[in-house]
Structures are given as C-alpha cells and as structure tokens.
Design an enzyme around this catalytic site. Structure first.
Site, PDB file in Angstrom:
ATOM      1  N   GLU A   1       0.740  -1.270   0.185  1.00 19.99           N
ATOM      2  CA  GLU A   1       0.026   0.008   0.073  1.00 19.99           C
ATOM      3  C   GLU A   1       0.877   1.331   0.047  1.00 19.99           C
ATOM      4  OE1 GLU A   1      -0.710  -0.816   4.598  1.00 19.99           O
ATOM      5  OE2 GLU A   1      -2.022  -1.866   3.096  1.00 19.99           O
TER       6      GLU A   1
ATOM      7  N   TYR B   1       7.031   1.175  -8.453  1.00 17.76           N
ATOM      8  CA  TYR B   1       6.158  -0.043  -8.421  1.00 17.76           C
ATOM      9  C   TYR B   1       5.652  -0.503  -9.859  1.00 17.76           C
ATOM     10  CZ  TYR B   1       6.575   0.957  -3.582  1.00 17.76           C
ATOM     11  OH  TYR B   1       7.066   1.515  -2.019  1.00 17.76           O
TER      12      TYR B   1
END
Length: 135
Positions: A96, A108
């Site tokens: 997260e 990411y």
C-alpha cells in the site's frame, strides 16, 4: 543488520515518524520478515522490508537516502526482495502506498505492480493505493 542506527536513520529520513525504533527492530528480526539492505561508500544507503505469510508477501517499507536516489537502487532491491519472497513460498506480493506518492507508484508499476484498489482515508492525510505483483 550490523548497525541498526543506520537503518533507523534511513527510516526517519524517508518516512518521518511512521514506525518507532522498537517496531522497526521487532519487524527486522521477525523470522517471517524478508529484508534487503544496500551499502554504498561504506554505509547503509537503502533498505527494503517485507514479510511472507503462507503464499503471500507484503512490502512494508523501502527507503533510500536522498543522496543515493535516482540510481536504480530501489529497483534492484525490489527484485532481490521478490526473489527472497519467492524462496519463502510467496506467489504474490502486495503493498500500500500513499495515493499522492507518484514517484513510488511509478517505481512499483515499472517493477510490475498493478493497482488493484484504493482505501479511502487509510492515512490521516491521504488515501492508500493497494498494489499487487505476481511473483
């Protein structure tokens, strides 16, 4: 970790007061934890910390000191962390990230993560983007 003070200094610089020293030490030493550290110029420059439970991994933190950023260190550490997670039986990794942290989200996504959901109000001042990567 040879010098926990170095690790905690990176955590403080990158994340402020998100984890106490005790919380970080406990997680770093937890047998379920997966860790990667990068040394450069004789000192700790970056670290990544996650955990594997059953067949799932979760990335908790990845941090690089400011003067070592934009050199591909985080990308290499993620690859190493994913490899370690696979060896511990993880088939997927979750994380997260603050919705406003566009540079982290870009990293990411470059490393193969996909956005799967948003947790509204997860952080006191922001939403969390939930991301997933098949290992």
């Amino acid at each position: 970790m040879d010098n926990f003070k170095e690790l905690y200094a990176i955590e403080r610089e990158c994340f402020g007061d998100s984890w106490t020293s005790e919380m970080l030490r406990e997680e770093w030493e937890n047998p379920l934890s997966v860790t990667v550290a990068h040394r450069e110029d004789g000192r700790l420059a970056a670290f990544a910390l996650g955990r594997v439970a059953a067949d799932e991994g979760e990335l908790y933190q990845i941090g690089t000191l400011c003067e070592f950023r934009r050199r591909g260190i985080a990308e290499k550490m993620l690859a190493e962390l994913h490899d370690k997670m696979r060896k511990k039986g993880a088939a997927v990794c979750f994380l997260e990230v603050r919705s406003r942290n566009v540079s982290a989200i870009a990293l990411y996504e470059k490393c193969g993560y996909e956005r799967i959901s948003v947790r509204k109000g997860y952080y006191p001042d922001d939403d969390a983007v939930i991301m997933r990567k098949e290992l």
